[in-house]
Design an enzyme around this catalytic site. Structure first.
Site, PDB file in Angstrom:
ATOM      1  N   ARG A 125      97.064  -7.389 -14.136  1.00 26.73           N
ATOM      2  CA  ARG A 125      96.011  -6.729 -13.365  1.00 26.73           C
ATOM      3  C   ARG A 125      94.656  -7.438 -13.423  1.00 26.73           C
ATOM      4  NH1 ARG A 125      99.919  -3.471 -14.635  1.00 26.73           N
ATOM      5  NH2 ARG A 125      99.825  -4.753 -16.503  1.00 26.73           N
ATOM      6  N   THR A 126      94.195  -7.726 -14.625  1.00 25.03           N
ATOM      7  CA  THR A 126      92.810  -8.211 -14.746  1.00 25.03           C
ATOM      8  C   THR A 126      92.643  -9.552 -14.032  1.00 25.03           C
ATOM      9  OG1 THR A 126      92.746  -7.100 -16.871  1.00 25.03           O
ATOM     10  CG2 THR A 126      90.932  -8.602 -16.386  1.00 25.03           C
TER      11      THR A 126
HETATM   12  N1   CP Z   1      94.734  -3.248 -17.796  1.00 22.27           N
HETATM   13  C1   CP Z   1      94.910  -4.554 -18.108  1.00 22.27           C
HETATM   14  O1   CP Z   1      94.074  -5.163 -18.798  1.00 22.27           O
HETATM   15  O2   CP Z   1      96.050  -5.080 -17.626  1.00 22.27           O
HETATM   16  P1   CP Z   1      96.480  -6.615 -17.753  1.00 22.27           P
HETATM   17  O3   CP Z   1      96.737  -6.874 -19.230  1.00 22.27           O
HETATM   18  O4   CP Z   1      97.716  -6.744 -16.924  1.00 22.27           O
HETATM   19  O5   CP Z   1      95.342  -7.462 -17.276  1.00 22.27           O
END
Ligand code: CP
Length: 310
Positions: free
Chosen positions: A59-60
Site C-alpha cells: 500500500r504505502t
Molecule cells: N499499511 C501499510 O503500511 O501497508 P504496506 O506495508 O503494504 O505499505
C-alpha cells in the site's frame, strides 16, 4: 486558519512534528484531492518522487507512486534493498545524498527506528517516513484520521479502540499520538506482552482519557471505531514469544454481535487472521475504503510538500 501554515520543503518524519491545525489542513487538502484523483492533474508535472523501500510494502509504496502519477509527476525507486547498492555496502546517508540528485522528494521505509530522521539530516530534498521499524508510520496515521473523519463527520467526541500489537505496530504509535490532539476517548486492547509503548502512553495520557484492557469483549459495545492491527511477527526477537500471542484476538460476527450499529472497523492492512473474512461484507468494514483514502491523503501531502498547493 489563524496562522499561515508552511509545508513546502518539509520533512514528514514523525506525526509528533505536526500540530492539530496542520493535520486538519492536510486532511482538508486530501479531501480536495478526491475529484482530482479521479480525473487527474498536471500540478506536479516534471517533479519526481523516489521511493526507497528497505522493507516489504504494497500500500504505502504503490499509493505514493500512484499519487505522484495522478498529479502528473513520476516515480522512481526500489522496493527491496537486495537490488540497490546498499547490498554493496552503501550506507543510508550516502544513498539519500545520491538519490536527491534524481528526485524532488524521497519516501523512505526502513527497518531501523530513527532511519528517516537520519536520512532527513543528510538529504537536501524532503524525506517522508513511510515506516521506520516499529517506531512510526506518520502518513498511515494521516489516512487513518482522514478515514475516520470521512466516515464519521468529525473525530472529536468519538470513542476509539486500538486493538492488537500495540508494542511493535508502528501505525498505532503514530495514530495514538495523532488522536491525542483530538477530544476523544481512547481504549487500548492488547495481550499483556504487547501493550502500548510506555513513551507513547505517557505522552497521550497527558492529553486524553486512555483505558488499557486485555479483554476485547467489554470494549466492543462502547466504541465508535475499532482499529485492528496484525501481530507483527517479523519484529519479535524470540519466536516463542510470538507463539504465545499468535491469534490472541479475532474480530468475527460473534465479536460484533453487541457492537453499535454504526461502528466502523479500520485496519492498516495487511491482515492475517485478526479480522474474519465474514466481516468484510458487513456495514462495519471500512478497511478497503481506507486504501483509497491513502491515495488522496498522499496526493495532498505531496502537493503541499512540493509547493503545488499552499
Ligand atoms: N499499511 C501499510 O503500511 O501497508 P504496506 O506495508 O503494504 O505499505
Amino acid at each position: 486558519m489563524g496562522v499561515s501554515l508552511k509545508f513546502e520543503g518539509r520533512d514528514v518524519i514523525s506525526i509528533k512534528d505536526f500540530s492539530r491545525e496542520e493535520i486538519d489542513y492536510i486532511l482538508k487538502i486530501g479531501q480536495a484531492m478526491e475529484s482530482i484523483a479521479v480525473k487527474g492533474s498536471d500540478m506536479l508535472r516534471g517533479r519526481i518522487l523516489a521511493t526507497l523501500f528497505f522493507e516489504p510494502s504494497t500500500r504505502t509504496r504503490l499509493s505514493f507512486e500512484a499519487a505522484m502519477h495522478k498529479l502528473g509527476g513520476s516515480a522512481i525507486g526500489f522496493a527491496e534493498a537486495e537490488i540497490a547498492s546498499v547490498k554493496k555496502g552503501e550506507n543510508l546517508a550516502d544513498t539519500v545524498r545520491v538519490v536527491e540528485n534524481y528526485a524532488d522528494v524521497i519516501a523512505l521505509r526502513h527497518p531501523l527506528e530513527g532511519a528517516a530522521r537520519l536520512a532527513a539530516e543528510f538529504a537536501k530534498v524532503p524525506i517522508i517516513n513511510g515506516g521506520s521499524g516499529a517506531e512510526e508510520h506518520p502518513t498511515q496515521a494521516l489516512l487513518d484520521l482522514y478515514t475516520i473523519m470521512k466516515e464519521k463527520g468529525e473525530i472529536d467526541g468519538l470513542k476509539i479502540a486500538l486493538i492488537g500489537d500495540l508494542r511493535y505496530g508502528r501505525t498505532v504509535h503514530s495514530l495514538a499520538y495523532a488522536l491525542s490532539l483530538y477530544n476523544i476517548e481512547l481504549y487500548l486492547v492488547s495481550p499483556e506482552s504487547l501493550k502500548m509503548r510506555r513513551e507513547v502512553l505517557q505522552t497521550i495520557k497527558e492529553r486524553i482519557s486512555v483505558t488499557e484492557k486485555t479483554d476485547l469483549e467489554k470494549i466492543v459495545p462502547l466504541v465508535d471505531v475499532l482499529y485492528v492491527t496484525r501481530i507483527q511477527k517479523e519484529r519479535f526477537p524470540d519466536p516463542a514469544e510470538y507463539a504465545k500471542v499468535k491469534g490472541s484476538h479475532k474480530i468475527d460476527l460473534e465479536t460484533l454481535s453487541k457492537a453499535k450499529e454504526d461502528l466502523i472497523i479500520l485496519h492498516p492492512l495487511p491482515r492475517v487472521d485478526e479480522i474474519a473474512a465474514e466481516v468484510d461484507n458487513t456495514s462495519h468494514a471500512r478497511y478497503f475504503q481506507q486504501v483509497w483514502n491513502g491515495i488522496v491523503v498522499r496526493m495532498g501531502l505531496l502537493a503541499l510538500i512540493l509547493g503545488a498547493v499552499k
